[in-house]
Design a protein around this motif. Structure first.
Motif, PDB file in Angstrom:
ATOM      1  N   ASP A   1       7.052   2.415  -2.748  1.00  0.00           N
ATOM      2  CA  ASP A   1       8.603   2.457  -2.727  1.00  0.00           C
ATOM      3  C   ASP A   1       8.790   3.250  -1.206  1.00  0.00           C
ATOM      4  OD1 ASP A   1       9.785   0.734  -4.583  1.00  0.00           O
ATOM      5  OD2 ASP A   1       8.951   2.420  -5.837  1.00  0.00           O
ATOM      6  N   ILE A   2       9.417   2.316  -0.204  1.00  0.00           N
ATOM      7  CA  ILE A   2       9.818   3.122   1.046  1.00  0.00           C
ATOM      8  C   ILE A   2      11.217   3.903   0.839  1.00  0.00           C
ATOM      9  CG2 ILE A   2      10.165   2.756   3.514  1.00  0.00           C
ATOM     10  CD1 ILE A   2       7.699   1.470   3.333  1.00  0.00           C
ATOM     11  N   VAL A   3      11.341   5.020   1.155  1.00  0.00           N
ATOM     12  CA  VAL A   3      12.509   5.927   1.076  1.00  0.00           C
ATOM     13  C   VAL A   3      13.295   6.353   2.392  1.00  0.00           C
ATOM     14  CG1 VAL A   3      11.913   6.387  -1.455  1.00  0.00           C
ATOM     15  CG2 VAL A   3      11.256   7.834   0.602  1.00  0.00           C
TER      16      VAL A   3
ATOM     17  N   VAL B   1       7.511   7.137  -1.694  1.00  0.00           N
ATOM     18  CA  VAL B   1       7.210   8.250  -2.568  1.00  0.00           C
ATOM     19  C   VAL B   1       5.753   8.725  -2.566  1.00  0.00           C
ATOM     20  CG1 VAL B   1       9.204   7.793  -4.369  1.00  0.00           C
ATOM     21  CG2 VAL B   1       7.085   6.359  -4.394  1.00  0.00           C
ATOM     22  N   LYS B   2       5.094   8.044  -1.967  1.00  0.00           N
ATOM     23  CA  LYS B   2       3.805   8.442  -1.934  1.00  0.00           C
ATOM     24  C   LYS B   2       3.302   9.272  -0.744  1.00  0.00           C
ATOM     25  CE  LYS B   2       1.379   4.663  -3.400  1.00  0.00           C
ATOM     26  NZ  LYS B   2       0.185   3.610  -3.366  1.00  0.00           N
ATOM     27  N   ALA B   3       3.669   8.896   0.355  1.00  0.00           N
ATOM     28  CA  ALA B   3       3.330   9.317   1.579  1.00  0.00           C
ATOM     29  C   ALA B   3       3.914   8.928   2.866  1.00  0.00           C
ATOM     30  CB  ALA B   3       1.953   8.936   1.785  1.00  0.00           C
TER      31      ALA B   3
ATOM     32  N   GLU C   1       0.748  -1.152   0.104  1.00  0.00           N
ATOM     33  CA  GLU C   1       0.035   0.041   0.114  1.00  0.00           C
ATOM     34  C   GLU C   1       0.916   1.368  -0.053  1.00  0.00           C
ATOM     35  OE1 GLU C   1      -3.816   0.610   0.584  1.00  0.00           O
ATOM     36  OE2 GLU C   1      -3.636  -1.041  -0.762  1.00  0.00           O
TER      37      GLU C   1
ATOM     38  N   PRO D   1      16.248   1.138   3.000  1.00  0.00           N
ATOM     39  CA  PRO D   1      15.027   1.173   3.393  1.00  0.00           C
ATOM     40  C   PRO D   1      14.085   0.041   2.415  1.00  0.00           C
ATOM     41  CG  PRO D   1      15.367   3.203   2.304  1.00  0.00           C
ATOM     42  CD  PRO D   1      16.958   2.526   2.609  1.00  0.00           C
ATOM     43  N   GLU D   2      14.565   0.120   1.249  1.00  0.00           N
ATOM     44  CA  GLU D   2      13.980  -1.019   0.338  1.00  0.00           C
ATOM     45  C   GLU D   2      13.549  -2.408   0.690  1.00  0.00           C
ATOM     46  OE1 GLU D   2      16.876   0.548  -0.554  1.00  0.00           O
ATOM     47  OE2 GLU D   2      18.112  -0.764  -1.427  1.00  0.00           O
TER      48      GLU D   2
ATOM     49  N   ASN E   1      10.451  -3.168   1.606  1.00  0.00           N
ATOM     50  CA  ASN E   1       9.455  -3.645   0.177  1.00  0.00           C
ATOM     51  C   ASN E   1       9.667  -4.972  -0.185  1.00  0.00           C
ATOM     52  OD1 ASN E   1       9.987  -0.328  -0.517  1.00  0.00           O
ATOM     53  ND2 ASN E   1       8.048  -1.003  -0.371  1.00  0.00           N
TER      54      ASN E   1
END
Lengths: 474, 118
Positions: free
Chosen positions: B31-33, B56-58, B28, B81-82, B85
């Protein structure tokens, strides 16, 4: 394309100074820089071509549709630029004697008065330089109001989860503790959650009305009562003011502090074209807390700068972004009372028409919106793998600026549109047809949509890499 | 392994809870950054927000399904951090010495059924 520094060749220049008739002045060497300034040396035609090319790669509201939700990228009438460029305004110095700048002070005073009328507030400061800066200023005022009364327990600020991201950021920067409360499905405040969150430690509530789903919160007077009964103050985030100018006033809804974004609602340039201006209005009892200096008018009609008694201090050097204020005041004068109301009404009508044309994909199918609305691409995403991001990117190939994406957070695969008042019916119909065409293509040729844009100067930057490995220096 | 309604997983061994986010949650988020880790030694309550994940989204909060003291954070995620994912159930976020466990945690089956209702 090359940067202007890469175009540089020693000795080339695009300027010519008149002969200097003054005697050379010997500076004390301690004031001189030891290094040569690294300035690009470029001939005039190369310079003009460079910036013309850059402008061709940029996109603004003068190029086409720019429906960035909650950002009000409205058209900026050119007359604003004419008035702001008048030499009487541009050749000022902030340290000039007040008696020599009465006209400029009068403009600021009149703008304060106009904004007071529009928002229904008791006093107004023009000093903050942007919306979030206005939030910070307003929260400083709330904080100082509580501490000056000796009420030191009020350290918490309540923010609904549908709020603009700047609200939690400003609260934290101001040293207030954030309390997030959930919103109802239409983005409005959950009254039970609000009541439960309010108490002796509540400094205030930050609210956007209409909210980020483009809905006017009908419970606003109840919300106001709950917060005030608990001893807190109400903060109005003015980012969505374009929906209600001349129709409803935050002051009448019970808000104690308001910020406006002149670069959104009052048609001054926005997003790279700035700077902005984020005036803050307060109710009578908070007037003495406004930033200093504050423009006042005495009985003889003379304008001066004063320091409000309990001021939070200065939040910006001098008077704020004065030239932006000239543009906003021009906008208000040109439109007038009826015109401002008409602008908001047209903004709401345009949003509802576009929402209607796209109702198949609407997050909230049945009811009307204010000046903006949210589509959800959740179904499209599940069925085709094409995301809201892909659809937004694809719009670039059609010469449309993408809408706001993935906001508000409470809507999955959100696309948030704010067409603003100046778009014609034909433009809205054309845009709706394009969006429907893109969504149809998501079903027939999803890869094509995922690989868009193709026609843009920059196609798909690697956003993940940019965020994980930011390269901040050349 | 147990699951919270807010999409954290927790594994408790020898009174130490290891906490991460579920595969559903990472999907949901996108991609965690960045992972904004809590400080070691911090005392947390059940369902208290302990850290924030940025994609990148929230930005999304991660809550602690247990009460206790944070004794370790996964520093590898600072650079990578990936991993959240690619392997959500091995990319743990933080460890807590448990004083109390939430009574509302779900089994894997219950969590899968809960996901169907969303």
């Amino acid at each position: 394309m090359k940067t202007v520094f890469e175009l540089s060749k020693p000795g080339r220049k695009a300027y010519q100074f008149p002969e200097c008739h003054l005697l050379a002045y010997e500076f004390d060497s301690k004031y001189l820089s030891e290094n040569e300034l690294e300035l690009p040396e470029v001939d005039e035609v190369s310079l003009v071509r460079h910036y013309t090319e850059l402008s061709n790669h940029a996109y603004g509201v003068d190029n086409g549709f720019y429906p960035l939700g909650s950002c009000t990228m409205k058209y900026n009438p050119k007359i604003n630029e004419i008035t702001a460029a008048l030499p009487g305004f541009t050749n000022l110095h902030p340290l000039q004697k007040k008696r020599d700048i009465q006209g400029s002070l009068e403009l600021m005073y009149r703008l304060q008065e106009a904004l007071k009328q529009i928002t229904g507030m008791g006093a107004m400061s023009l000093q903050p330089a942007a919306g979030a800066h206005g939030e910070y200023t307003g929260l400083k005022i709330i904080k100082k109001y509580h501490t000056d009364r000796g009420d030191l327990s009020r350290t918490k600020i309540i923010v609904p989860d549908s709020a603009h991201g700047t609200n939690p950021a400003s609260s934290t920067l101001c040293g207030l503790q954030l309390v997030n409360i959930p919103s109802l499905e239409d983005g409005s405040v959950d009254l039970d959650a609000l009541s439960a969150a309010c108490g002796a430690d509540t400094a205030g509530l930050m609210l956007t009305n209409p909210n980020t789903l483009g809905k006017f919160d009908k419970n606003i007077t109840k919300i106001s009562q709950i917060v005030h009964d608990a001893g807190g103050l109400l903060y109005y985030d003015g980012a969505n003011m374009n929906a209600i100018m001349g129709v409803a006033r935050p002051g009448d809804m019970g808000f104690d502090v308001v910020h406006l974004n002149l670069h959104k609602t009052f048609a001054t340039p926005h997003g790279g074209g700035g700077p902005g201006a984020g005036p803050v209005g307060v109710c009578e009892k908070l007037a003495s807390y406004l930033p200093s200096p504050h423009v006042t008018k005495d009985r003889s009609g003379t304008y001066s700068l004063s320091t409000p008694e309990n001021t939070i201090g200065s939040v910006k050097a001098f008077y704020g972004n004065f030239n932006v204020l000239v543009k906003a005041y021009t906008y208000i004068l040109v439109l007038g009372r009826e015109g401002l109301r008409n602008a908001s009404e047209m903004a709401v009508l345009n949003a509802n028409y576009l929402k209607h044309l796209l109702k198949k994909y609407d997050y909230d199918k049945d009811s009307r919106c204010m000046h903006e609305f949210v589509l959800s691409m959740e179904k499209v995403h599940k069925e085709t793998g094409v995301s809201a991001l892909d659809i937004a990117k694809s719009m670039i190939d059609y010469g449309i600026h993408p809408p706001t994406m993935y906001f508000p957070n409470i809507v999955h695969e959100a696309l948030m549109f704010e067409p603003t008042e100046t778009e014609t019916k034909e433009t809205l119909e054309e845009v709706a047809a394009i969006i429907i065409e893109i969504i149809d293509r998501a079903y027939t040729n999803p890869e094509e949509v995922k690989n868009s844009p193709k026609a843009a100067y920059i196609t798909r930057p690697d956003e993940v890499k940019a965020a994980r490995e930011p390269k901040l220096k050349a | 392994m147990k699951f919270a309604k807010t999409h954290e997983w927790v594994k408790i061994e020898n009174n130490v809870a290891t906490v991460g986010i579920t595969d559903y949650a990472q999907n949901e988020m996108g991609d965690i950054v960045y992972v904004d880790m809590p400080e070691v030694g911090r005392v947390v309550a059940i369902d208290e927000e302990v850290l924030e994940l940025e994609s990148v989204k929230a930005v999304a909060p991660v809550n602690s399904p247990v009460a206790g003291t944070v004794i370790e954070v996964n520093e590898e995620l600072d650079k990578a951090p990936e991993m959240v994912n690619s392997d959500a159930y091995n990319a743990w976020l933080f460890k807590v010495e448990v004083t109390e466990e939430s009574g509302e945690l779900m089994s894997e089956e219950e969590y899968q059924n809960y996901l169907k209702t969303l």
